[in-house]
Structures are given as C-alpha cells and as structure tokens.
Design a protein around this motif. Structure first.
Motif: not given
Length: 96
Positions: A75-84
């Motif tokens: 979830k944090q990775y999504v927030q940072i990168t915008g990927v799915g």
C-alpha cells in the motif's frame, strides 16, 4: 542581445511552454485511465520532487519491508509510485 536574438529567444520559450502544456495534458490523460490501474504518484513526498528514488528513501516503506509486512508495504509502494496494488505487491516481495 539585439532585437532579433530577443525575438528568437522569446519564440523558443513560447514553443517550450507549449510543449510542456501538451505533455502535461498527455500525462493527465494517461492518469485518467484508472481502469488500467495507473494512479498518479503522490507529490507530498519531497524526495519525489528532488529526483531521488522515492522507494529507496521512503523510511516508512523501508521499515515495513524490514518487518516483512507485505500488505502495508504494498500500500505504501502504491502511494509512492502510483502503480497498481498487484504490481506493488510483486515489487515488495522482490525487495523482501
């Protein structure tokens, strides 16, 4: 600078401004395709604006990875990168 150089410089600046506007519209259009799982990355993170790799410098993400908390890290990775979320989960698993 003489008058001709000033006009040439002004014309180049105007052309560059128009190109930036065009590219911005294209990027916004890409981010509008939410059904593809493409999300605009958060610009709240100052490292994103500095050009640093936000994945490497995000302390919260790194802590979640150290704790092997795949779901929260994804979830944090999504927030940072915008990927799915699926792509984020795979990336986090690779980092662990």
């Amino acid at each position: 600078m003489n008058e001709t150089e000033n006009q040439n410089t002004d014309a180049r600046i105007t052309a560059l401004e128009n190109e930036v506007k065009r590219l911005t519209m294209l990027v916004d259009r890409i981010y509008s395709y939410t059904h593809l799982g493409i999300h605009k990355p958060s610009l709240d993170n100052p490292e994103v604006l500095s050009g640093a790799n936000p994945i490497d410098v995000d302390a919260k993400l790194q802590e979640l990875i150290r704790n092997r908390d795949i779901i929260s890290a994804a979830k944090q990775y999504v927030q940072i990168t915008g990927v799915g979320l699926l792509e984020a989960k795979a990336a986090v698993k690779n980092m662990i």
